[in-house]
Write an enzyme that holds these catalytic residues in place. Structure first.
Site, PDB file in Angstrom:
ATOM      1  CB  THR A 172     -14.130  -0.418   5.344  1.00 11.60           C
ATOM      2  OG1 THR A 172     -14.193  -0.271   6.750  1.00 11.60           O
ATOM      3  CG2 THR A 172     -14.956  -1.607   4.910  1.00 11.60           C
ATOM      4  CB  THR A 223     -16.506   2.086   2.966  1.00  8.60           C
ATOM      5  OG1 THR A 223     -15.602   2.677   3.904  1.00  8.60           O
ATOM      6  CG2 THR A 223     -16.512   2.926   1.690  1.00  8.60           C
ATOM      7  N   GLY A 224     -18.053   3.572   5.440  1.00  4.99           N
ATOM      8  CA  GLY A 224     -18.404   4.869   6.022  1.00  4.99           C
ATOM      9  C   GLY A 224     -18.771   4.729   7.482  1.00  4.99           C
ATOM     10  N   GLY A 226     -20.344   3.438  10.211  1.00  2.35           N
ATOM     11  CA  GLY A 226     -21.085   2.187  10.322  1.00  2.35           C
ATOM     12  C   GLY A 226     -22.443   2.319  10.978  1.00  2.35           C
TER      13      GLY A 226
HETATM   14  N1  ASP Z   1     -17.994   1.086   7.980  1.00  4.91           N
HETATM   15  C1  ASP Z   1     -16.871   0.789   8.815  1.00  4.91           C
HETATM   16  C2  ASP Z   1     -17.309   0.723  10.255  1.00  4.91           C
HETATM   17  O1  ASP Z   1     -18.116   1.506  10.673  1.00  4.91           O
HETATM   18  C3  ASP Z   1     -15.784   1.789   8.702  1.00  4.91           C
HETATM   19  C4  ASP Z   1     -15.271   1.994   7.316  1.00  4.91           C
HETATM   20  O2  ASP Z   1     -16.031   1.953   6.356  1.00  4.91           O
HETATM   21  O3  ASP Z   1     -14.074   2.198   7.157  1.00  4.91           O
HETATM   22  O4  ASP Z   1     -16.787  -0.104  10.958  1.00  4.91           O
END
Ligand code: ASP
Length: 305
Positions: A172, A223-224, A226
């Site tokens: 992300t 980011t992480g 979700g």
């Molecule tokens: N946070 C994003 C999600 O869960 C994924 C990511 O951070 O890459 O969609």
């Protein structure tokens, strides 16, 4: 004094599972994005313009999981999401379950500025994009072999996220900025998780979870995992620690990412900038594609711990 930070996702990013050529391309992508944001700030435009420009540069780079590099869902299609927030008046815009829109972050901004709403999904969001002449691309524009292979691999394991032996990769993208007028803004954009169910919505388009900005405190982009960032209301939590506990930006990010999110089981990270231009980039995973730049200094880019 202006200040900007960007991220291109967190996860199990180790020196030994990325080759030097790839590493160079990631650095180049981060450099282009931060420069896009800095140029906007230097020209006297505001923090919202800067985070939009930086995120668009990352959406246009197939290495990152947003825009053209978005991951595939379980149906083998892309459903993108994005949000942005303007700290001056707590205005925000968000979109999700979006197909074929080239730059979802642009649409989030349009929703904020030109619709009567804050959050549009799917067909409603796409129709609104068409009415406002946003650029659409064919499915082929969003096809990358790497992402398609990840989908096939992930389907074999039955997992949602790509779970290599080495761990998880996100990707992300996001940006946070303070402009010279003292305004803060944050933006986040993603394709979500590989093999996610159609209709799944993550933290990225949710104000307070993946994105938050308030001129009195800070701007945050996460980011992480979700689902965990939603449960932890991570971005707003960081802002609250500044607002109600008077914590420093770094301490607040440390508490939320390294303690609270970790205990909850959520892997990932966040970038943040506060109203005086301090930057924090904190993650509980092995790495996070990231960078920042403060007025008068050179950009600083990093990937690993
Ligand atoms: N946070 C994003 C999600 O869960 C994924 C990511 O951070 O890459 O969609």
């Amino acid at each position: 004094m202006y200040s900007i930070a960007i991220h291109g996702g967190a996860g199990t990013i180790r020196k030994n599972n990325i080759n030097p050529e790839e590493e160079g391309l990631y650095y180049e992508g981060l450099r282009i994005a931060i420069e896009a944001g800095v140029q906007v700030l230097r020209s006297g435009k505001n923090a919202l313009d800067a985070v939009e420009a930086a995120v668009m540069a990352l959406e246009d780079n197939p290495l990152f999981n947003a825009g053209c590099g978005s991951v595939f869902n379980s149906d083998g299609i892309h459903e993108m999401e994005a949000s942005l927030m303007w700290g001056k008046n707590l205005n925000a815009g968000a979109v999700c379950a979006l197909r074929n829109v080239k730059n979802p972050v642009q649409l989030a901004r349009l929703v904020m500025e030109k619709s009567n709403h804050l959050f549009l999904n799917g067909k409603g969001a796409e129709d609104f994009a068409r009415e406002n002449d946003l650029v659409f691309e064919e499915d082929s524009y969003f096809f990358t072999t790497k992402r398609y292979d990840q989908l096939l691999e992930t389907k074999k394991t039955g997992h949602i996220q790509l779970d290599h032996a080495a761990g998880k990769y996100f990707g992300t993208v996001g940006a946070v900025a303070l402009d010279s007028a003292g305004n803060l803004a944050a933006a986040t954009s993603t394709g979500g998780l590989t093999n996610k169910s159609y209709g799944r919505i993550g933290d990225t388009p949710l104000i307070g979870a993946g994105t938050y900005a308030n001129n009195n405190t800070c701007a945050v982009s996460c980011t992480g995992d979700g689902e965990f960032f939603i449960r932890g209301v991570a971005a707003y939590d960081i802002s609250c620690l500044l607002e109600y506990r008077n914590m420093s930006l770094q301490d607040a990010c440390n508490l939320v990412l390294l303690d609270k999110m970790k205990k909850l089981g959520g892997e990932g990270g966040a970038i943040a900038v506060d109203k005086t231009g301090n930057v924090a980039m904190v993650f509980n995973s092995e790495g996070m594609y990231r960078g920042f730049c403060r007025e008068g200094a050179e950009p600083v880019l990093a990937i690993f711990k």
